[in-house]
Design a protein around this motif. Structure first.
Motif, PDB file in Angstrom:
ATOM      1  N   HIS A  25       0.905  -1.380  -0.394  1.00 47.62           N
ATOM      2  CA  HIS A  25       0.299  -0.248  -0.254  1.00 47.62           C
ATOM      3  C   HIS A  25       1.009   1.098   0.456  1.00 47.62           C
ATOM      4  O   HIS A  25       2.373   1.410   0.379  1.00 47.62           O
ATOM      5  CB  HIS A  25      -1.145   0.187   1.283  1.00 47.62           C
ATOM      6  CG  HIS A  25      -1.591  -1.200   1.147  1.00 47.62           C
ATOM      7  ND1 HIS A  25      -3.145  -0.827   0.127  1.00 47.62           N
ATOM      8  CD2 HIS A  25      -2.343  -2.009   2.113  1.00 47.62           C
ATOM      9  CE1 HIS A  25      -3.630  -1.688   0.529  1.00 47.62           C
ATOM     10  NE2 HIS A  25      -3.049  -2.895   2.019  1.00 47.62           N
ATOM     11  N   PRO A  26       0.262   2.376  -0.338  1.00 44.98           N
ATOM     12  CA  PRO A  26       1.230   3.434  -0.469  1.00 44.98           C
ATOM     13  C   PRO A  26       1.333   3.665   0.510  1.00 44.98           C
ATOM     14  O   PRO A  26       2.491   4.448   0.907  1.00 44.98           O
ATOM     15  CB  PRO A  26       0.273   4.673  -1.325  1.00 44.98           C
ATOM     16  CG  PRO A  26      -0.426   3.477  -1.872  1.00 44.98           C
ATOM     17  CD  PRO A  26      -0.321   2.474  -2.077  1.00 44.98           C
ATOM     18  N   ALA A  27       0.718   3.548   1.836  1.00 46.93           N
ATOM     19  CA  ALA A  27       0.715   4.322   3.553  1.00 46.93           C
ATOM     20  C   ALA A  27       1.995   3.438   3.574  1.00 46.93           C
ATOM     21  O   ALA A  27       3.086   3.981   3.913  1.00 46.93           O
ATOM     22  CB  ALA A  27      -0.420   3.595   3.720  1.00 46.93           C
ATOM     23  N   LEU A  28       1.913   1.890   3.527  1.00 46.15           N
ATOM     24  CA  LEU A  28       3.327   1.467   3.966  1.00 46.15           C
ATOM     25  C   LEU A  28       4.511   1.672   2.912  1.00 46.15           C
ATOM     26  O   LEU A  28       5.313   1.688   3.598  1.00 46.15           O
ATOM     27  CB  LEU A  28       2.525   0.046   3.670  1.00 46.15           C
ATOM     28  CG  LEU A  28       2.019  -1.114   4.895  1.00 46.15           C
ATOM     29  CD1 LEU A  28       1.563  -2.777   4.597  1.00 46.15           C
ATOM     30  CD2 LEU A  28       2.812  -1.385   5.726  1.00 46.15           C
ATOM     31  N   LEU A  29       4.442   2.173   1.735  1.00 42.09           N
ATOM     32  CA  LEU A  29       5.812   1.734   1.215  1.00 42.09           C
ATOM     33  C   LEU A  29       6.225   3.696   2.451  1.00 42.09           C
ATOM     34  O   LEU A  29       7.618   3.508   2.361  1.00 42.09           O
ATOM     35  CB  LEU A  29       5.259   2.490  -0.356  1.00 42.09           C
ATOM     36  CG  LEU A  29       5.280   1.648  -1.090  1.00 42.09           C
ATOM     37  CD1 LEU A  29       4.637   1.829  -2.794  1.00 42.09           C
ATOM     38  CD2 LEU A  29       6.214   0.260  -0.780  1.00 42.09           C
ATOM     39  N   ALA A  30       5.448   3.894   1.880  1.00 39.22           N
ATOM     40  CA  ALA A  30       6.117   5.901   2.999  1.00 39.22           C
ATOM     41  C   ALA A  30       5.927   5.561   4.324  1.00 39.22           C
ATOM     42  O   ALA A  30       7.634   6.057   4.788  1.00 39.22           O
ATOM     43  CB  ALA A  30       4.470   6.348   2.807  1.00 39.22           C
ATOM     44  N   ALA A  31       5.753   4.476   5.200  1.00 36.12           N
ATOM     45  CA  ALA A  31       6.081   4.723   6.838  1.00 36.12           C
ATOM     46  C   ALA A  31       7.545   3.791   6.477  1.00 36.12           C
ATOM     47  O   ALA A  31       8.145   3.382   7.424  1.00 36.12           O
ATOM     48  CB  ALA A  31       4.868   3.342   6.901  1.00 36.12           C
ATOM     49  N   TRP A  32       8.093   2.572   4.895  1.00 42.23           N
ATOM     50  CA  TRP A  32       9.297   2.384   5.304  1.00 42.23           C
ATOM     51  C   TRP A  32      10.447   2.833   4.313  1.00 42.23           C
ATOM     52  O   TRP A  32      11.068   2.254   4.456  1.00 42.23           O
ATOM     53  CB  TRP A  32       8.808   0.846   4.246  1.00 42.23           C
ATOM     54  CG  TRP A  32       8.563  -0.319   4.931  1.00 42.23           C
ATOM     55  CD1 TRP A  32       7.528  -0.644   6.245  1.00 42.23           C
ATOM     56  CD2 TRP A  32       8.564  -2.058   4.439  1.00 42.23           C
ATOM     57  NE1 TRP A  32       7.095  -1.375   5.795  1.00 42.23           N
ATOM     58  CE2 TRP A  32       7.557  -2.490   5.183  1.00 42.23           C
ATOM     59  CE3 TRP A  32       9.662  -2.603   3.832  1.00 42.23           C
ATOM     60  CZ2 TRP A  32       7.934  -4.552   5.548  1.00 42.23           C
ATOM     61  CZ3 TRP A  32       9.101  -3.472   3.693  1.00 42.23           C
ATOM     62  CH2 TRP A  32       9.075  -4.548   4.318  1.00 42.23           C
ATOM     63  N   GLY A  33       9.730   4.356   4.506  1.00 43.34           N
ATOM     64  CA  GLY A  33      10.711   5.035   3.423  1.00 43.34           C
ATOM     65  C   GLY A  33      10.777   5.058   2.095  1.00 43.34           C
ATOM     66  O   GLY A  33      11.911   5.232   1.230  1.00 43.34           O
ATOM     67  N   LEU A  34       9.859   4.213   1.730  1.00 42.07           N
ATOM     68  CA  LEU A  34       9.729   3.789  -0.012  1.00 42.07           C
ATOM     69  C   LEU A  34       9.077   4.713  -0.484  1.00 42.07           C
ATOM     70  O   LEU A  34       7.975   5.048  -0.414  1.00 42.07           O
ATOM     71  CB  LEU A  34       9.984   2.716  -0.101  1.00 42.07           C
ATOM     72  CG  LEU A  34      10.846   0.710   0.735  1.00 42.07           C
ATOM     73  CD1 LEU A  34      10.190   0.325   0.368  1.00 42.07           C
ATOM     74  CD2 LEU A  34      11.716   1.305   0.109  1.00 42.07           C
ATOM     75  N   PRO A  35       9.315   4.945  -2.009  1.00 40.73           N
ATOM     76  CA  PRO A  35       8.652   5.987  -2.852  1.00 40.73           C
ATOM     77  C   PRO A  35       7.943   4.928  -3.769  1.00 40.73           C
ATOM     78  O   PRO A  35       7.606   3.470  -3.276  1.00 40.73           O
ATOM     79  CB  PRO A  35      10.714   6.011  -4.067  1.00 40.73           C
ATOM     80  CG  PRO A  35      10.675   5.041  -3.774  1.00 40.73           C
ATOM     81  CD  PRO A  35      11.136   4.507  -2.725  1.00 40.73           C
ATOM     82  N   ASP A  36       6.213   5.543  -3.697  1.00 43.57           N
ATOM     83  CA  ASP A  36       5.041   4.429  -4.347  1.00 43.57           C
ATOM     84  C   ASP A  36       5.641   4.847  -5.610  1.00 43.57           C
ATOM     85  O   ASP A  36       5.139   5.035  -6.378  1.00 43.57           O
ATOM     86  CB  ASP A  36       4.266   5.415  -4.392  1.00 43.57           C
ATOM     87  CG  ASP A  36       2.813   5.020  -4.323  1.00 43.57           C
ATOM     88  OD1 ASP A  36       2.646   3.596  -4.934  1.00 43.57           O
ATOM     89  OD2 ASP A  36       1.902   5.397  -4.568  1.00 43.57           O
ATOM     90  N   THR A  37       6.550   3.659  -6.277  1.00 44.71           N
ATOM     91  CA  THR A  37       7.054   3.186  -7.878  1.00 44.71           C
ATOM     92  C   THR A  37       7.046   1.826  -7.648  1.00 44.71           C
ATOM     93  O   THR A  37       6.853   1.183  -6.561  1.00 44.71           O
ATOM     94  CB  THR A  37       8.415   4.189  -7.861  1.00 44.71           C
ATOM     95  OG1 THR A  37       9.247   3.221  -7.272  1.00 44.71           O
ATOM     96  CG2 THR A  37       8.173   5.308  -8.030  1.00 44.71           C
ATOM     97  N   ALA A  38       7.230   1.952  -8.584  1.00 45.19           N
ATOM     98  CA  ALA A  38       7.543  -0.176  -8.838  1.00 45.19           C
ATOM     99  C   ALA A  38       8.994  -0.305  -7.942  1.00 45.19           C
ATOM    100  O   ALA A  38       8.722  -1.103  -8.011  1.00 45.19           O
ATOM    101  CB  ALA A  38       8.108  -0.398 -10.581  1.00 45.19           C
ATOM    102  N   GLN A  39       9.941   0.320  -8.519  1.00 45.36           N
ATOM    103  CA  GLN A  39      11.236   0.117  -7.648  1.00 45.36           C
ATOM    104  C   GLN A  39      11.128  -0.257  -6.291  1.00 45.36           C
ATOM    105  O   GLN A  39      11.802  -1.326  -5.273  1.00 45.36           O
ATOM    106  CB  GLN A  39      12.589   1.155  -7.803  1.00 45.36           C
ATOM    107  CG  GLN A  39      13.178   1.027  -7.166  1.00 45.36           C
ATOM    108  CD  GLN A  39      14.118  -0.140  -7.418  1.00 45.36           C
ATOM    109  OE1 GLN A  39      14.437  -0.806  -8.710  1.00 45.36           O
ATOM    110  NE2 GLN A  39      14.314  -1.215  -6.681  1.00 45.36           N
ATOM    111  N   GLY A  40      10.114   1.219  -5.604  1.00 47.42           N
ATOM    112  CA  GLY A  40       9.933   0.801  -4.126  1.00 47.42           C
ATOM    113  C   GLY A  40       9.192  -0.607  -3.716  1.00 47.42           C
ATOM    114  O   GLY A  40       9.193  -0.884  -2.867  1.00 47.42           O
ATOM    115  N   VAL A  41       8.406  -0.170  -4.961  1.00 49.23           N
ATOM    116  CA  VAL A  41       7.292  -1.862  -4.693  1.00 49.23           C
ATOM    117  C   VAL A  41       8.565  -2.898  -4.799  1.00 49.23           C
ATOM    118  O   VAL A  41       7.969  -3.805  -3.669  1.00 49.23           O
ATOM    119  CB  VAL A  41       5.906  -2.378  -5.407  1.00 49.23           C
ATOM    120  CG1 VAL A  41       5.622  -3.249  -5.216  1.00 49.23           C
ATOM    121  CG2 VAL A  41       5.758  -0.884  -5.901  1.00 49.23           C
ATOM    122  N   GLU A  42       9.361  -3.341  -5.099  1.00 51.99           N
ATOM    123  CA  GLU A  42      10.462  -4.611  -5.698  1.00 51.99           C
ATOM    124  C   GLU A  42      11.212  -4.944  -4.142  1.00 51.99           C
ATOM    125  O   GLU A  42      11.548  -5.366  -3.775  1.00 51.99           O
ATOM    126  CB  GLU A  42      11.128  -3.902  -6.637  1.00 51.99           C
ATOM    127  CG  GLU A  42      11.876  -5.431  -6.858  1.00 51.99           C
ATOM    128  CD  GLU A  42      12.924  -5.450  -8.096  1.00 51.99           C
ATOM    129  OE1 GLU A  42      13.814  -5.886  -8.598  1.00 51.99           O
ATOM    130  OE2 GLU A  42      12.267  -4.568  -9.209  1.00 51.99           O
TER     131      GLU A  42
END
Length: 281
Positions: A25-42
């Motif tokens: 989820h976008p919120a979880l990616l943000a909480a992990w300090g990751l961008p909301d992109t395919a690379q962040g998801v990977e």
């Protein structure tokens, strides 16, 4: 080759009855300090696999949260499925596909065939009629893979369809469960390969709709464990005599412990211990 039901049963005996969702989820990616992109998801997904791959019975990537990043996201989902195979961990692709004829055949080949999107099992929707799933069921059996069919879900909107009854009083949910039981009746081992999705927070819905979960003889994928409110009491109440067939699914309750690998691992271990106690394992 053993059936999916046999492999899942062995994995649950060995590693406990928990499936960890990969839900970027976008919120979880943000909480992990990751961008909301395919690379962040990977990065997110592969970190989860590093933490719990080979330590839980199954891992369930949520296809929609990869697909939202278009072709790059689908390519990441392919990498995730390959990584789960390399980690000797069963993969359940949460795609909830459902259609008719050649379209259903196409979905079946994508998720249950030999291609890069094919996991060990896939979630399916039966609401164009259970018979519409035949191409997926047939291919799953040929390839020793599994399916999980939506039966009693925890979203409030689901009851308007799942609790509806036909002219002789049988609920839609019971019709779905009865079809799964029929297919699993001749399956080897403790579990067949046609499972159901049954929310862990549905309360008395199985009894109200006349669904005999124990008679299904297939795995029961139970979302809602952890952050959505289902604990030991709820699992025991909802599933009763079918508890040993339950694969408790936990996503945010574990994922919010990240991005630390050790913290994710500890959260998954705690979830597994709690679910095992509640489910009599």
């Amino acid at each position: 080759m053993t059936t999916f039901g046999q492999r899942l049963s062995s994995a649950m005996d060995l590693r406990g009855p928990v499936c960890v969702g990969i839900d970027p989820h976008p919120a979880l990616l943000a909480a992990w300090g990751l961008p909301d992109t395919a690379q962040g998801v990977e990065t997110f997904a592969l970190t989860v696999i590093e933490a719990v791959g080979g330590r839980v019975a199954a891992i369930k990537p949520q296809s929609a949260l990869f697909e939202r990043h278009a072709s790059a996201g689908v390519a990441v989902l392919e990498k995730v499925i390959a990584a789960l195979r390399a980690a000797d961990t069963l993969s359940i692709v949460d795609a909830k596909r459902g259609d008719i004829g050649s379209t259903m055949q196409g979905y079946a080949e994508a998720y249950l065939g030999d291609g890069p999107l094919a996991g060990d099992a896939v979630t399916l929707s039966p609401y164009l009629g259970f018979g519409s799933l035949s191409p997926a069921i047939e291919l799953a059996h040929r390839n020793d893979k599994g399916i999980f069919v939506l039966c009693l879900t925890s979203n409030p909107e689901g009851a308007s369809i799942q609790h509806a009854r036909d002219e002789i009083g049988t609920s839609v949910a019971a019709l779905v469960a009865n079809e799964a039981a029929r297919i699993n009746a001749s399956a080897p081992g403790d579990l067949g390969s046609v499972g159901l999705v049954v929310g862990a927070t549905i309360g008395d819905a199985a009894r109200q709709t006349g669904v005999d979960l124990a008679a299904v003889r297939g795995p029961l994928l139970a979302p809602g464990v952890g952050s959505q409110g289902a604990g030991a009491t709820e699992l025991a109440h909802v599933f009763g005599d079918a508890r040993r067939a339950v694969l408790a699914s936990s996503s945010r309750g574990i994922l919010r412990a990240g991005p630390s690998v050790s913290a994710l691992r500890a959260a998954a271990a705690q979830s597994t211990e709690q679910a095992a106690g509640a489910l009599g394992r």
